[in-house]
Enzyme design. Structure first.
Site, mmCIF file in Angstrom:
data_model
loop_
_atom_site.group_PDB
_atom_site.id
_atom_site.type_symbol
_atom_site.label_atom_id
_atom_site.label_comp_id
_atom_site.label_asym_id
_atom_site.label_seq_id
_atom_site.Cartn_x
_atom_site.Cartn_y
_atom_site.Cartn_z
ATOM 1 N N HIS A 171 25.636 -74.605 -20.718
ATOM 2 C CA HIS A 171 24.181 -74.505 -20.695
ATOM 3 C C HIS A 171 23.738 -73.232 -19.981
ATOM 4 C CE1 HIS A 171 24.965 -78.811 -21.362
ATOM 5 N NE2 HIS A 171 23.838 -78.796 -22.052
ATOM 6 N N HIS A 173 16.841 -80.483 -30.286
ATOM 7 C CA HIS A 173 18.048 -79.883 -29.712
ATOM 8 C C HIS A 173 19.287 -80.692 -30.091
ATOM 9 C CE1 HIS A 173 20.469 -78.102 -26.290
ATOM 10 N NE2 HIS A 173 21.083 -79.282 -26.427
ATOM 11 N N GLU A 174 19.247 -81.988 -29.845
ATOM 12 C CA GLU A 174 20.434 -82.807 -30.051
ATOM 13 C C GLU A 174 20.792 -82.959 -31.530
ATOM 14 O OE1 GLU A 174 22.603 -83.784 -27.883
ATOM 15 O OE2 GLU A 174 21.459 -82.924 -26.234
ATOM 16 N N GLU A 202 25.114 -74.623 -27.555
ATOM 17 C CA GLU A 202 23.930 -75.021 -26.786
ATOM 18 C C GLU A 202 22.741 -74.116 -27.092
ATOM 19 O OE1 GLU A 202 23.471 -77.696 -25.112
ATOM 20 O OE2 GLU A 202 25.552 -78.359 -25.328
ATOM 21 N N HIS A 245 22.818 -80.161 -32.758
ATOM 22 C CA HIS A 245 24.261 -80.294 -32.537
ATOM 23 C C HIS A 245 24.914 -80.967 -33.734
ATOM 24 C CE1 HIS A 245 24.590 -78.658 -28.565
ATOM 25 N NE2 HIS A 245 23.759 -79.530 -28.033
#
Length: 591
Positions: free
Chosen positions: A484, A387-388, A420, A391
């Site tokens: 989110h 996920h990160e 997100e 980004h």
């Protein structure tokens, strides 16, 4: 306190080429030489043609006198199209919200544009009333911290262009960027420069409920060959070695490392651009060079528990390399920024930090150890890393950012929600790619965090998340949702596109995905759905892209990949309609 910084607007050209499928895509990162875009055409020529087309079609592109375009990406599709992503300056000032992608044919003829600002970016005046010092004082007050040096910019993000100061800040909640109107002194935006996995809102909800995150750990072995110490095969140093990580969350894993002497190994992967994990030793630093190198005499890392500092490092290095391999094998992407540079991580970051985040200054993942109260362990879980790091991919492409941030650090706006969502979508894809039996793949995010609801977010039925109040469907109110929570709109659309609506069991997880209007959607499969969303991100999304723009972007991507009359194209349209995103309810169409 984290050091303040500002996102760079002027970037180097990154050269990419793309094929038509998820698994067969080839990209080439930037280099010092001349790259060939096609027979007889260089990527420099493609960028020049796109720049010329932008100035030749001002009514469509919004590019005019005083503007300068700097190429960020040149993307070459084998089926014929060329796409050039530009950052813009006006009279030498960076234009916030001025980014655009110019689309060309194989013969370099102009075919269209995707632009963030649908209005002229020239401000009414280029003479500031505030001094830079006054802007810095206002920024420091807004962020509750220290301000760096203010620089004049054009802020074209909110329907009109205004002269403004952009100020890096070291605020109460970390580094950020404040934009101050240069005429009125009004704070136009105050946004963070990094993305934390757990939002202030969800942390407060957990505190209110008295709930803690205490992820279960395990040391069971993954069924794969682990080669261990390789000194006998490495007479020349440094050399590639193959070690064993005893991680917190996925048991034993194979790690490719660097052997620096007969009995000396470094947690750095020479086969993946030198990707490395270091130990921050409890410091809150955004300088990777200040992290302590992780070394071993046995090429074994961690013991599967938090008693060894190497255990979290094994999880981090494993998660990062799996994410890199997913992006490379699925799309040919060479590193997070597609520039063949290493991905990096620092574990044991800060003193009792209960979070993990992508940091754009460091260009790396930062993992705290938990606060010892509410967050019991380091958040080095596989889908958190996927996920990160996504980004980071978004930072390197569309640069989607929240519209605003409140005094508690919560972020709002559809572009931020889409960011997100894409991180959740590709983070779950990393799990499917890794296919680790100790971390079975699914469409859930944060399922290993030890939450009472058994997950943090989920793509099939987002509103089952009661912690963040994630939504299933679009409505005008989503623009004011915490990012989110708002992410559920496009995450749900992706799941419907991939797997379809209704009840089904995939692997060990049961899903039951509803639709806004009770329609039935038959999915096209995760591979094709992911290909559509990735192409949409890299070619048709810009910094201001909202959910209706995302619908348009994925339709264009599906047309590129499969044709306008294809089942895939029609299903993209159906999936968005099933979350109440249609051409008819596009807010832009009503103005």
């Amino acid at each position: 306190m984290r050091s303040a910084h500002i996102r760079s607007v002027a970037v180097a050209v990154a050269v990419t080429t793309a094929a038509t499928g998820l698994a067969g895509t080839a990209f080439a990162g930037p280099g010092a030489g001349v790259h060939r875009a096609a027979a007889g055409t260089t990527t420099a020529q493609v960028a020049a043609a796109a720049r010329a087309a932008a100035f030749a079609h001002p009514a469509a592109t919004g590019v005019g006198a005083g503007d300068e375009l700097r190429a960020q990406d040149v993307m070459i599709d084998p089926e014929g199209a060329r796409h050039v992503r530009f950052e813009r300056t006006h009279r030498g000032m960076p234009v916030l919200g001025g980014d655009l992608v110019v689309h060309l044919s194989r013969l370099l003829a102009y075919t269209g544009v995707t632009r963030a600002a649908e209005h002229p970016v020239a401000p009414a005046t280029t003479t500031a009333r505030l001094t830079a010092r006054q802007a810095e004082e206002k920024a420091a007050s807004a962020a509750g911290g220290e301000a760096g040096t203010a620089a004049l910019v054009v802020d074209a993000r909110d329907g009109a262009a205004a002269l403004a100061y952009q100020v890096p800040v070291d605020g109460a909640d970390g580094a950020g960027t404040v934009v101050v109107d240069a005429l009125t002194g009004k704070v136009r935006s105050n946004t963070p420069d990094s993305d934390e996995f757990l939002s202030p809102k969800v942390l407060e909800t957990l505190r209110r409920r008295g709930e803690t995150l205490d992820p279960a750990t395990g040391t069971g072995a993954r069924p794969q060959a682990l080669t261990g110490l390789s000194a006998a095969a490495a007479p020349h140093y440094p050399a590639t070695a193959h070690g064993t990580g005893k991680s917190l969350f996925v048991g034993k894993v194979a790690l490719t490392t660097t052997q620096t002497a007969r009995r000396s190994f470094l947690l750095k992967d020479p086969t993946r651009y030198g990707t490395e994990t270091r130990d921050a030793k409890g410091r809150e630093t955004e300088s990777f060079g200040q992290g302590a190198k992780l070394t071993s005499t046995t090429d074994s890392w961690g013991n599967g528990t938090t008693t060894s500092r190497g255990s979290a490092a094994a999880d981090a290095q494993y998660g990062i390399t799996e994410t890199l391999d997913f992006y490379k094998k699925a799309f040919g992407r060479k590193g997070i920024a597609n520039n063949s540079k290493p991905a990096r991580a620092m574990v044991h970051w800060g003193d009792k930090v209960g979070n993990a985040f992508w940091d754009s200054t460091c260009g790396c993942m930062l993992y705290g150890d938990g606060d010892g109260d509410q967050i019991k362990k380091p958040l080095v879980v596989l889908d958190v890393t996927g996920h990160e790091l996504t980004h980071g991919v978004v930072d390197a492409t569309a640069k989607l950012e929240p519209t605003r941030i409140d005094s508690h650090g919560n972020q709002y706006g559809e572009a931020g929600s889409l960011n997100e969502s894409l991180a959740d979508i590709f983070g779950s894809n990393v799990e499917f790619f890794a296919n680790n039996p100790k971390n079975p793949p699914n469409y859930l995010l944060g399922e290993k965090l030890g939450l009472a609801q058994k997950f943090l977010r989920r793509l099939d039925h987002p509103s089952l998340d009661r912690l963040e109040g994630t939504v299933d469907y679009w409505s005008p109110q989503v623009a004011n949702a915490e990012v989110h929570a708002g992410s559920g709109v496009s995450s749900h659309a992706f799941y419907l596109l991939a797997e379809g609506s209704g009840r089904k069991t995939i692997g060990a997880t049961t899903y039951d995905s509803p639709t806004y209007d009770g329609s039935t959607v038959t999915g096209i499969g995760r591979t094709k759905a992911t290909a559509v969303f990735y192409r949409a991100l890299t070619r048709y999304m810009v910094s201001s892209t909202d959910f209706h723009d995302a619908r348009t972007a994925t339709l264009k991507a599906a047309k590129d990949l499969y044709g306008a009359s294809s089942v895939e194209y029609r299903t993209v349209d159906q999936a968005w309609a099933a979350v109440n995103v249609t051409a008819a309810d596009d807010p832009a169409a009503r103005h």
